[in-house]
Design an enzyme around this catalytic site. Structure first.
Site, short mmCIF file in Angstrom:
data_model
loop_
_atom_site.label_atom_id
_atom_site.label_comp_id
_atom_site.label_asym_id
_atom_site.label_seq_id
_atom_site.Cartn_x
_atom_site.Cartn_y
_atom_site.Cartn_z
N TYR A 78 0.86 -1.18 0.00
CA TYR A 78 0.00 0.00 0.00
C TYR A 78 0.90 1.24 0.00
O TYR A 78 2.06 1.16 -0.39
CB TYR A 78 -0.91 -0.12 1.25
CG TYR A 78 -1.99 0.91 1.38
CD1 TYR A 78 -2.97 1.07 0.41
CD2 TYR A 78 -2.04 1.72 2.51
CE1 TYR A 78 -3.96 2.02 0.56
CE2 TYR A 78 -3.03 2.67 2.67
CZ TYR A 78 -3.99 2.83 1.68
OH TYR A 78 -4.96 3.76 1.83
N ARG B 76 -6.52 10.20 -11.18
CA ARG B 76 -5.69 10.97 -10.22
C ARG B 76 -5.20 9.97 -9.18
O ARG B 76 -5.83 9.77 -8.17
CB ARG B 76 -6.54 12.08 -9.59
CG ARG B 76 -5.82 13.07 -8.76
CD ARG B 76 -5.51 12.60 -7.34
NE ARG B 76 -6.65 12.40 -6.50
CZ ARG B 76 -6.69 11.52 -5.47
NH1 ARG B 76 -5.63 10.79 -5.19
NH2 ARG B 76 -7.76 11.38 -4.75
N LYS C 39 -5.77 -1.59 -2.23
CA LYS C 39 -6.89 -1.34 -1.30
C LYS C 39 -7.61 -2.66 -0.99
O LYS C 39 -8.00 -2.89 0.14
CB LYS C 39 -7.88 -0.34 -1.90
CG LYS C 39 -7.27 1.05 -2.15
CD LYS C 39 -7.61 2.05 -1.07
CE LYS C 39 -6.87 3.36 -1.32
NZ LYS C 39 -6.93 4.31 -0.19
N GLU D 2 -12.37 5.22 -6.27
CA GLU D 2 -11.03 5.56 -5.79
C GLU D 2 -10.25 6.34 -6.84
O GLU D 2 -10.19 5.94 -8.02
CB GLU D 2 -10.29 4.26 -5.47
CG GLU D 2 -8.99 4.45 -4.75
CD GLU D 2 -9.17 4.88 -3.30
OE1 GLU D 2 -10.01 4.29 -2.60
OE2 GLU D 2 -8.48 5.82 -2.88
N ASP D 3 -9.65 7.42 -6.44
CA ASP D 3 -8.68 8.17 -7.24
C ASP D 3 -9.17 8.57 -8.63
O ASP D 3 -8.44 8.48 -9.63
CB ASP D 3 -7.36 7.39 -7.32
CG ASP D 3 -6.63 7.37 -5.96
OD1 ASP D 3 -7.20 7.90 -4.98
OD2 ASP D 3 -5.51 6.85 -5.89
N ASP E 105 -13.73 6.91 -1.48
CA ASP E 105 -12.73 6.80 -0.41
C ASP E 105 -11.96 8.10 -0.21
O ASP E 105 -11.60 8.44 0.91
CB ASP E 105 -11.78 5.66 -0.81
CG ASP E 105 -10.80 5.34 0.29
OD1 ASP E 105 -11.20 5.36 1.46
OD2 ASP E 105 -9.63 5.06 -0.04
N ASP E 106 -11.69 8.81 -1.29
CA ASP E 106 -10.87 10.03 -1.17
C ASP E 106 -11.68 11.16 -0.53
O ASP E 106 -11.15 11.94 0.24
CB ASP E 106 -10.37 10.44 -2.55
CG ASP E 106 -9.57 9.33 -3.16
OD1 ASP E 106 -8.50 9.00 -2.63
OD2 ASP E 106 -10.05 8.72 -4.14
N ASN F 121 -0.18 12.03 -0.73
CA ASN F 121 0.56 10.78 -0.90
C ASN F 121 1.15 10.68 -2.29
O ASN F 121 0.59 11.28 -3.21
CB ASN F 121 -0.39 9.59 -0.69
CG ASN F 121 -0.90 9.53 0.73
OD1 ASN F 121 -0.14 9.67 1.68
ND2 ASN F 121 -2.21 9.35 0.87
N ASN G 93 -4.32 8.09 7.38
CA ASN G 93 -4.61 7.50 6.08
C ASN G 93 -5.95 6.79 6.14
O ASN G 93 -6.28 6.15 7.16
CB ASN G 93 -3.49 6.51 5.71
CG ASN G 93 -3.63 6.02 4.29
OD1 ASN G 93 -4.60 5.36 3.92
ND2 ASN G 93 -2.66 6.38 3.44
O1 LIG Z 1 -4.16 5.57 -1.05
C1 LIG Z 1 -3.85 6.24 -0.04
O2 LIG Z 1 -2.84 6.04 0.62
C2 LIG Z 1 -4.80 7.29 0.45
C3 LIG Z 1 -5.62 7.78 -0.66
O3 LIG Z 1 -6.73 7.32 -0.88
C4 LIG Z 1 -5.03 8.74 -1.60
O4 LIG Z 1 -3.99 9.34 -1.31
O5 LIG Z 1 -5.63 8.90 -2.68
MG LIG Z 2 -7.21 7.46 -2.94
#
Ligand SMILES: O=C([O-])CC(=O)C(=O)O
Ligand SMILES: [Mg+2]
Length: 615
Positions: free
Chosen positions: A145, A199, A217, A288-289, A311-312, A455, A499
């Protein structure tokens, strides 16, 4: 003569017998050497032998979720036709895990090599992978991770060996996503993490290389949250990429087409969501992202319709809210009075600000407008206000100041003006909290909260060392990526890790176990409070506001229970309420080497008087 025929001839001449029949040899002789794929090599999820293909099943040692490798007993080897397919030793899961640990320590020079080794283990034997990960979570979470997963994504196409999830490719398969889902070997998927690579962390558009994030994840959903691996699925929407380097890279694994935008992008997401809901109606989808604009649009489109969360926006929102609650306790600042400056105004920053505002509303009994008065957002143009003369995107309008604040751009000046109790960095832009900024924070508060949350580590707004040195050891520090403890004037100071890993496994597990219809922000606030309460008052006094990652499983059980309770309170749960929800949750958390949870064998008691029967 084919290889198979050659092998048959050799076998029969050695044995002095007539050639063996197709069925008699099926567990030992490949139809074609070319088709044989070693365990852990590409294609093992599918079939590798022609005769196996005819029969529709591969030897169980080639199915990662079922494989136990050298742990299969002699009886099992006999029963499963594995005799001769494994070395003679019958090993315990622990001994297998010891070997992997040795390899991790002795054969790998870098965290990326450890990542690759673990990916290889996961691709051949998921039970072993999760045994190693769970027993060494503090050491290995930073490998599978954040931060190593960031480097793995940047090099995903170079280090690629296994698909390890599903790819929804809009160029070739648009209109057929539902059919694609039928190709996934598991019939019961409960948790999906999906990205379009738009992203990735603070690293920008990584296209299909972003698949490392859903894989990482999911490994925490299983190791930290308790899902059975068979119930989990990492997914990548290939929506193209605008990353010039990837478009030129001959190893790039995605479609080399420009990234979809607007409605075309949303259509791909929609097809995916509808396909999943059709196939697995109770499955939770974690977004996610995605790029900020799309992240908000997607969340708004589905948050009240299907079981999903971002999640973000929400996971990060909850984890930071938790640290904020404990940080204010450490400072002695009443939550309703705390002023917060956000450096960055993207999806995570707005998500955190909204979650903190909801907490202020709940705690202080204030209105939404009132709650936002203590929040100051800063983007590349300075303080975000409705009066500064540019057109604000929708997500910034929610958090923009409407009062008469001056139009300041410089962060230090903003801090001098606001006198905040907390400074939260979510720019994704790397070091930006300099000595002046930290010193200015310290002028107004004895123990300022300083959270560089971008991150991976290279994108953090400040290092632990600088935050402690420049604040004279006073800063209450938490970061998105882990930092080592730091010795300041003889005293060891422990940085917290803010986190979303402390939130998403528990939120997902809790929501799925109570069959919640949707996930509402109140459930994330409940998660944040559950996480905050996990830390002892003594630790909080010392400035330790987050628990240790080593406790992730127990933390996730607590978070899942808090989330489940809130789902019942909101009337969203789809099962009768168990008398002891904590026990109900914990009884379902899978551990490697254990069979899947069997509701028929459980004797859970429910508040409505039923017992035993569960699903
Ligand atoms: O993945 C991670 O460490 C935390 C997160 O969701 C990000 O930074 O987008
Ligand atoms: Mg993320």
């Amino acid at each position: 003569m084919t290889v198979a025929e050659a092998v048959k001839e050799t076998v029969s001449s050695l044995a002095g017998q007539t050639p063996v029949t197709e069925s008699a040899e099926r567990s030992s002789t490949p139809a074609s050497a070319k088709d044989v794929t070693k365990p852990g090599a590409p294609g093992t999820r599918t079939k590798a032998l022609e005769n196996v293909e005819e029969e529709g099943s591969a030897p169980v040692i080639w199915i990662p979720v079922l494989n136990k490798g050298t742990s299969f007993t002699l009886e099992e080897r006999k029963e499963k036709r594995l005799e001769g397919l494994l070395p003679p030793a019958v090993e315990s899961l622990q001994l297998q895990a010891d070997r992997v640990l040795l390899q991790l320590k002795e054969d790998c020079d870098t965290p990326l090599q450890q990542y690759e080794l673990l990916a290889q283990v996961a691709a051949s034997n998921e039970t072993l992978f999760y045994k190693v990960l769970i027993d060494n979570i503090t050491m290995l979470a930073p490998v599978v991770y954040t931060p190593t997963v960031g480097e793995a994504c940047q090099k995903f196409d170079r280090i690629y060996r296994q698909a390890l999830g599903m790819y929804f490719d809009h160029v070739h398969y648009k209109g057929r996503f539902r059919q694609l889902l039928d190709h996934w070997p598991s019939h019961n998927v409960q948790i999906i993490v999906v990205t379009d690579g738009g992203r990735i962390l603070g690293l920008g558009d990584l296209g299909t290389n972003g698949m490392g994030i859903p894989i990482g994840k999911i490994s925490l959903y299983v190791s930290g949250g308790g899902f059975h691996p068979e119930h989990s699925l990492p997914a990548q929407l290939d929506c193209g990429t605008d990353n010039e380097e990837l478009l030129k890279d001959r190893f790039y694994l995605g479609n080399k087409v420009p990234r979809l935008k607007g409605e075309a992008h949303m259509a791909v997401v929609d097809e995916f969501v509808m396909a999943v809901k059709d196939k697995w109606p109770d499955c939770l989808i974690q977004f996610e992202d995605f790029q900020t604009d799309q992240a908000f649009k997607i969340l708004e489109a589905y948050r009240d319709k299907v079981l999903c969360f971002n999640d973000d926006i929400q996971g990060t929102g909850a984890v930071v809210t938790s640290g904020f609650i404990n940080g204010m306790k450490a400072q002695g600042t009443p939550i309703a009075e705390a002023r917060v400056v956000f450096y960055g105004a993207g999806s995570s920053a707005v998500g955190v600000a909204s979650m903190i505002a909801l907490l202020l509303q709940q705690e202080g009994g204030t209105s939404k407008e009132e709650a936002f008065k203590n929040i100051y957002m800063v983007d590349s143009k300075g303080l975000v206000t409705t009066s500064r003369g540019d057109e604000l995107p929708e997500h910034k309008q929610v958090v923009a100041r409407r009062d008469d604040v001056p139009n300041i751009k410089d962060l230090k000046e903003i801090i001098a003006h606001v006198k905040p109790h907390a400074l939260i960095g979510l720019t994704g832009a790397g070091p930006s909290f300099d000595k002046d900024v930290v010193e200015e924070m310290c002028k107004h508060v004895e123990r300022p909260l300083i959270f560089p949350l971008s991150n991976p580590t290279s994108k953090a707004e400040i290092t632990a060392e600088h935050a402690y040195e420049w604040s004279g050891g006073k800063a209450i520090f938490a970061s998105g990526s882990p930092f080592d403890p730091y010795k300041y004037q003889g005293k060891v100071l422990e940085p917290g890790q803010a986190n979303n890993v402390f939130i998403f496994p528990g939120v997902g597990f809790g929501a799925v176990m109570v069959k919640s219809r949707t996930i509402q922000d109140e459930m994330l606030i409940a998660a944040a409070k559950g996480l905050a309460d996990y830390v002892s008052p003594e630790d909080i006094k010392k400035g330790k506001i987050y628990p240790d990652l080593g406790e992730l499983r127990d933390i996730s059980a607590v978070v899942a229970t808090a989330v489940g309770e809130e789902a019942f309170r909101l009337g969203l749960a789809g099962i009768p309420k168990p008398q002891d929800l904590g026990k109900f949750i914990r009884s379902r958390m899978w551990l490697p080497g254990q069979p899947k949870f069997d509701p028929a064998k459980s004797n859970m008691q429910y508040e409505n008087g039923t017992a035993g029967v569960e699903e």
